[in-house]
Design an enzyme around this catalytic site. Structure first.
Site, PDB file in Angstrom:
ATOM      1  N   HIS A  49      37.641  31.640 -30.189  1.00  0.00           N
ATOM      2  CA  HIS A  49      38.012  32.386 -31.389  1.00  0.00           C
ATOM      3  C   HIS A  49      37.278  31.772 -32.587  1.00  0.00           C
ATOM      4  O   HIS A  49      36.674  30.705 -32.463  1.00  0.00           O
ATOM      5  CB  HIS A  49      39.535  32.366 -31.608  1.00  0.00           C
TER       6      HIS A  49
HETATM    7  C1  T46 Z   1      41.090  25.699 -33.040  1.00  0.00           C
HETATM    8  C2  T46 Z   1      40.917  24.897 -31.805  1.00  0.00           C
HETATM    9  C3  T46 Z   1      40.010  23.725 -32.008  1.00  0.00           C
HETATM   10  C4  T46 Z   1      50.929  26.411 -33.033  1.00  0.00           C
HETATM   11  O1  T46 Z   1      52.111  26.798 -32.920  1.00  0.00           O
HETATM   12  N1  T46 Z   1      50.538  25.717 -34.126  1.00  0.00           N
HETATM   13  C5  T46 Z   1      49.268  25.262 -34.287  1.00  0.00           C
HETATM   14  O2  T46 Z   1      48.963  24.613 -35.309  1.00  0.00           O
HETATM   15  C6  T46 Z   1      48.297  25.546 -33.268  1.00  0.00           C
HETATM   16  C7  T46 Z   1      46.855  25.074 -33.397  1.00  0.00           C
HETATM   17  C8  T46 Z   1      48.696  26.245 -32.166  1.00  0.00           C
HETATM   18  N2  T46 Z   1      50.007  26.666 -32.048  1.00  0.00           N
HETATM   19  C9  T46 Z   1      50.409  27.377 -30.848  1.00  0.00           C
HETATM   20  C10 T46 Z   1      49.818  28.766 -30.712  1.00  0.00           C
HETATM   21  C11 T46 Z   1      49.684  28.937 -29.201  1.00  0.00           C
HETATM   22  O3  T46 Z   1      50.882  29.454 -28.685  1.00  0.00           O
HETATM   23  O4  T46 Z   1      49.962  26.638 -29.705  1.00  0.00           O
HETATM   24  C12 T46 Z   1      49.534  27.504 -28.684  1.00  0.00           C
HETATM   25  C13 T46 Z   1      48.111  27.165 -28.246  1.00  0.00           C
HETATM   26  O5  T46 Z   1      47.205  27.489 -29.331  1.00  0.00           O
HETATM   27  P1  T46 Z   1      45.735  28.067 -29.081  1.00  0.00           P
HETATM   28  O6  T46 Z   1      45.725  28.911 -27.871  1.00  0.00           O
HETATM   29  O7  T46 Z   1      45.265  28.682 -30.364  1.00  0.00           O
HETATM   30  O8  T46 Z   1      44.919  26.711 -28.800  1.00  0.00           O
HETATM   31  P2  T46 Z   1      43.345  26.512 -28.646  1.00  0.00           P
HETATM   32  O9  T46 Z   1      43.169  25.179 -28.022  1.00  0.00           O
HETATM   33  O10 T46 Z   1      42.682  27.656 -27.983  1.00  0.00           O
HETATM   34  O11 T46 Z   1      42.766  26.464 -30.162  1.00  0.00           O
HETATM   35  C14 T46 Z   1      43.177  25.446 -31.067  1.00  0.00           C
HETATM   36  C15 T46 Z   1      43.517  26.026 -32.436  1.00  0.00           C
HETATM   37  O12 T46 Z   1      44.456  27.099 -32.295  1.00  0.00           O
HETATM   38  C16 T46 Z   1      42.303  26.547 -33.163  1.00  0.00           C
HETATM   39  O13 T46 Z   1      42.630  26.792 -34.520  1.00  0.00           O
HETATM   40  O14 T46 Z   1      40.191  25.789 -33.858  1.00  0.00           O
HETATM   41  O15 T46 Z   1      42.156  24.465 -31.211  1.00  0.00           O
END
Ligand code: T46
Length: 135
Positions: A49
């Protein structure tokens, strides 16, 4: 695309090492959120993303992982495997984190709170936004 690593100052003595990061100094923004990613399976790609308005610093404080960044025109990949190195990820940058070692802990310092509305999760929309910005 070349991804420049930031080398943080290390404060070492005979007890070991310490790295200190302060907002608007080593970190080029006000830090509103800190999160970390661990226990990621080796074959997994995370991220996939971009953000509309979010700056981040990524540091692999333990173990290693690869980071691929894509600005819509060029891509680059970098290995993060030192707790004293980080990379800066601006907004409008597609990111993927992959090839995590089993012991990897990826620490992220972010310029804003978590807002799902800030995510661009469709690659074609990401490219369209970049095109619109450049036109
Ligand atoms: C990014 C890369 C480097 C939260 O509730 N709070 C938060 O601050 C974050 C980051 C995530 N979440 C929840 C949302 C999802 O249910 O944690 C779960 C996993 O998040 P996500 O699928 O977005 O994780 P990544 O590893 O794909 O991405 C993350 C960050 O979301 C993103 O901003 O730049 O790490």
């Amino acid at each position: 695309m070349e991804i420049r690593k930031i080398n943080f100052q290390r404060h070492g003595d005979d007890r070991g090492m310490l790295v200190a990061l302060e907002e608007n100094k080593e970190i080029p923004f006000k830090i509103k959120r800190v999160y970390y990613i661990y226990d990621t399976k080796k074959e997994v790609r995370r991220g996939l993303h971009a953000h509309k308005s979010l700056e981040q610093i990524l540091i692999c404080v333990h173990g290693s992982c690869m980071i691929t960044l894509d600005n819509g025109n060029e891509k680059g990949t970098v290995l993060l495997d030192n707790p004293y190195e980080g990379i800066y990820v601006p907004n409008n940058m597609w990111r993927e984190m992959h090839d995590f070692s089993e012991d990897a802990v990826l620490l992220v310092l972010a310029s804003d709170f978590y807002r799902e509305e800030d995510y661009i999760r469709d690659y074609n929309i990401f490219l369209k936004n970049i095109e619109e910005e450049n036109s």
